[in-house]
Design a protein around this motif. Structure first.
Motif, PDB file in Angstrom:
ATOM      1  N   ILE A   6       0.855  -1.185   0.000  1.00  0.00           N
ATOM      2  CA  ILE A   6       0.000   0.000   0.000  1.00  0.00           C
ATOM      3  C   ILE A   6       0.889   1.233   0.000  1.00  0.00           C
ATOM      4  CG2 ILE A   6      -1.911   1.162   1.162  1.00  0.00           C
ATOM      5  CD1 ILE A   6      -2.534  -1.675   0.261  1.00  0.00           C
ATOM      6  N   ALA A   7       0.470   2.271  -0.687  1.00  0.00           N
ATOM      7  CA  ALA A   7       1.255   3.511  -0.747  1.00  0.00           C
ATOM      8  C   ALA A   7       1.547   4.010   0.656  1.00  0.00           C
ATOM      9  CB  ALA A   7       0.485   4.576  -1.520  1.00  0.00           C
ATOM     10  N   ALA A   8       2.821   4.340   0.909  1.00  0.00           N
ATOM     11  CA  ALA A   8       3.244   4.723   2.260  1.00  0.00           C
ATOM     12  C   ALA A   8       2.516   5.966   2.758  1.00  0.00           C
ATOM     13  CB  ALA A   8       4.752   4.965   2.273  1.00  0.00           C
ATOM     14  N   PHE A 127      -4.725  -0.644  -3.951  1.00  0.00           N
ATOM     15  CA  PHE A 127      -5.320   0.664  -3.677  1.00  0.00           C
ATOM     16  C   PHE A 127      -4.473   1.834  -4.179  1.00  0.00           C
ATOM     17  CE2 PHE A 127      -6.479  -2.087   0.049  1.00  0.00           C
ATOM     18  CZ  PHE A 127      -7.782  -2.318  -0.350  1.00  0.00           C
ATOM     19  N   SER A 128      -3.284   1.573  -4.659  1.00  0.00           N
ATOM     20  CA  SER A 128      -2.385   2.648  -5.076  1.00  0.00           C
ATOM     21  C   SER A 128      -3.055   3.530  -6.122  1.00  0.00           C
ATOM     22  CB  SER A 128      -1.088   2.068  -5.638  1.00  0.00           C
ATOM     23  OG  SER A 128      -0.213   3.091  -6.044  1.00  0.00           O
ATOM     24  N   GLY A 129      -3.022   4.849  -5.889  1.00  0.00           N
ATOM     25  CA  GLY A 129      -3.632   5.796  -6.814  1.00  0.00           C
ATOM     26  C   GLY A 129      -5.086   6.089  -6.533  1.00  0.00           C
ATOM     27  N   LEU A 130      -5.704   5.352  -5.611  1.00  0.00           N
ATOM     28  CA  LEU A 130      -7.104   5.573  -5.255  1.00  0.00           C
ATOM     29  C   LEU A 130      -7.180   6.249  -3.892  1.00  0.00           C
ATOM     30  CD1 LEU A 130      -8.755   2.134  -6.166  1.00  0.00           C
ATOM     31  CD2 LEU A 130      -8.820   4.240  -7.514  1.00  0.00           C
ATOM     32  N   SER A 131      -8.091   7.187  -3.760  1.00  0.00           N
ATOM     33  CA  SER A 131      -8.375   7.733  -2.440  1.00  0.00           C
ATOM     34  C   SER A 131      -9.184   6.697  -1.665  1.00  0.00           C
ATOM     35  CB  SER A 131      -9.181   9.026  -2.559  1.00  0.00           C
ATOM     36  OG  SER A 131     -10.486   8.755  -3.062  1.00  0.00           O
ATOM     37  N   ARG A 133     -12.098   7.138  -0.403  1.00  0.00           N
ATOM     38  CA  ARG A 133     -13.473   7.222  -0.921  1.00  0.00           C
ATOM     39  C   ARG A 133     -13.608   6.442  -2.218  1.00  0.00           C
ATOM     40  NH1 ARG A 133     -15.912   9.735  -4.757  1.00  0.00           N
ATOM     41  NH2 ARG A 133     -14.032  10.909  -5.293  1.00  0.00           N
ATOM     42  N   GLU A 134     -12.633   6.586  -3.119  1.00  0.00           N
ATOM     43  CA  GLU A 134     -12.688   5.883  -4.399  1.00  0.00           C
ATOM     44  C   GLU A 134     -12.570   4.373  -4.218  1.00  0.00           C
ATOM     45  OE1 GLU A 134     -10.717   9.334  -7.277  1.00  0.00           O
ATOM     46  OE2 GLU A 134      -9.431   7.920  -6.185  1.00  0.00           O
ATOM     47  N   ALA A 135     -11.660   3.947  -3.326  1.00  0.00           N
ATOM     48  CA  ALA A 135     -11.504   2.515  -3.079  1.00  0.00           C
ATOM     49  C   ALA A 135     -12.792   1.919  -2.516  1.00  0.00           C
ATOM     50  CB  ALA A 135     -10.341   2.272  -2.116  1.00  0.00           C
ATOM     51  N   ARG A 136     -13.412   2.636  -1.582  1.00  0.00           N
ATOM     52  CA  ARG A 136     -14.665   2.142  -1.014  1.00  0.00           C
ATOM     53  C   ARG A 136     -15.770   2.069  -2.065  1.00  0.00           C
ATOM     54  NH1 ARG A 136     -14.478   5.556   4.722  1.00  0.00           N
ATOM     55  NH2 ARG A 136     -13.042   4.118   5.796  1.00  0.00           N
ATOM     56  N   ILE A 166      -9.401   0.953   5.114  1.00  0.00           N
ATOM     57  CA  ILE A 166     -10.162   1.097   3.868  1.00  0.00           C
ATOM     58  C   ILE A 166     -11.611   0.654   4.054  1.00  0.00           C
ATOM     59  CG2 ILE A 166     -10.385   0.363   1.463  1.00  0.00           C
ATOM     60  CD1 ILE A 166      -8.002   2.134   1.842  1.00  0.00           C
ATOM     61  N   TRP A 167     -11.806  -0.521   4.628  1.00  0.00           N
ATOM     62  CA  TRP A 167     -13.155  -1.088   4.715  1.00  0.00           C
ATOM     63  C   TRP A 167     -13.835  -0.802   6.051  1.00  0.00           C
ATOM     64  CZ3 TRP A 167     -13.427  -1.535  -0.078  1.00  0.00           C
ATOM     65  CH2 TRP A 167     -12.461  -2.184  -0.848  1.00  0.00           C
TER      66      TRP A 167
END
Length: 278
Positions: A6-8, A127-131, A133-136, A166-167
């Motif tokens: 996951i992005a640091a 999830f990299s590149g997703l906020s 909110r976007e991931a959810r 995230i969840w």
């Protein structure tokens, strides 16, 4: 299942608001069964030896994106012939809600005509590149579409970090958690989104008779098993902007049926956070 980094920056932001980790126990459905999950990476599997070894529940990767797993048909037929309780999971690569729904329909299509008695599962790890909110939004779109296509409340596969961040949202609490955490006796998950786990993947370096490669090993409760002798009982958490008409259309039912099931006198009076039986 392959773990993804996951992005640091995202991790630091989310974890800064987190509570101390705590051990999450299983859902009360008993007993707990020995399980494993496999994909093309396990090669040729001797399913009879798996069954003889005491394995009770097996999850099989159906595919990823718009591609079927290279051993899907072989693994599905082998598990069925051996009499193993089994189900399927799907690795989601979608980056938008539209793509998520397409992939959910593709997954459901792969399952048609196959025998299985365990809930279908979503594996979304990239999830990299997703906020957040976007991931959810992507995850919820996939889960809702999969439920509508299969008629079963799906499993949500997630490592302890993703389950705690995230969840960790009320919109996911009605789905069943398949938690991954390697090392502790129980997954370290914060928050109150989950009452307990339905599945617990405790290693990705396991070994079992009948499989020559390293394999993911799991504990599963009876919650992963699909009910026999009746339809799946489904619920829906009302979101802002929802209408009974839209919910009924999404799940293939009627406004009158939902209203009657939930004792709703005025179909226009539903509210975010309300749990509806479908």
């Amino acid at each position: 299942m392959m773990k993804r980094m996951i992005a640091a920056a995202l991790a630091a932001l989310l974890l800064s608001f987190g509570a101390p980790a705590q051990a999450l126990g299983p859902l009360p459905e008993a007993p707990i069964h020995r399980g494993a999950d496999i994909s093309v990476y396990q090669g040729t599997v001797d399913f009879a030896r798996l069954k003889e070894s005491g394995l009770a529940i097996l999850y099989i990767r159906a595919g990823f994106g718009q591609t079927a797993d290279g051993r899907l048909e072989e693994n599905a037929a082998g598990a069925e012939a051996a009499g193993l309780h089994h189900g399927f999971y799907f690795y989601v690569t979608a980056r938008t809600e539209w793509e998520a729904r397409l992939q959910a329909r593709y997954f459901a299509g792969l399952l048609r005509g196959k025998a299985y008695d365990c809930r279908p599962a979503m594996d979304l790890e990239g999830f990299s590149g997703l906020s957040v909110r976007e991931a959810r939004a992507v995850g919820l779109a996939f889960l809702e579409e999969l439920e509508a296509e299969t008629g079963a409340v799906p499993l949500l596969y997630a490592d302890a970090w993703a389950a705690s961040t995230i969840w960790a949202d009320a919109s996911f609490s009605r789905f069943l958690l398949w938690a991954a955490d390697y090392g502790p006796e129980a997954p370290d998950i914060t928050g109150d989104t989950w009452r307990g786990w339905a599945g617990f993947q405790y290693t990705d370096r396991g070994s079992m008779p009948g499989i020559s490669a390293a394999v993911d090993l799991d504990h599963f409760t009876d919650a992963v098993l699909l009910k026999k002798g009746g339809p799946e009982v489904r619920t829906y958490l009302v979101q802002p902007g929802d209408t009974l008409w839209a919910i009924a259309r999404r799940y293939g039912t009627t406004v009158c049926a939902i209203a009657e099931e939930n004792g709703i006198q005025n179909p226009n009076l539903i509210y975010p956070g309300q749990v509806l039986r479908l």
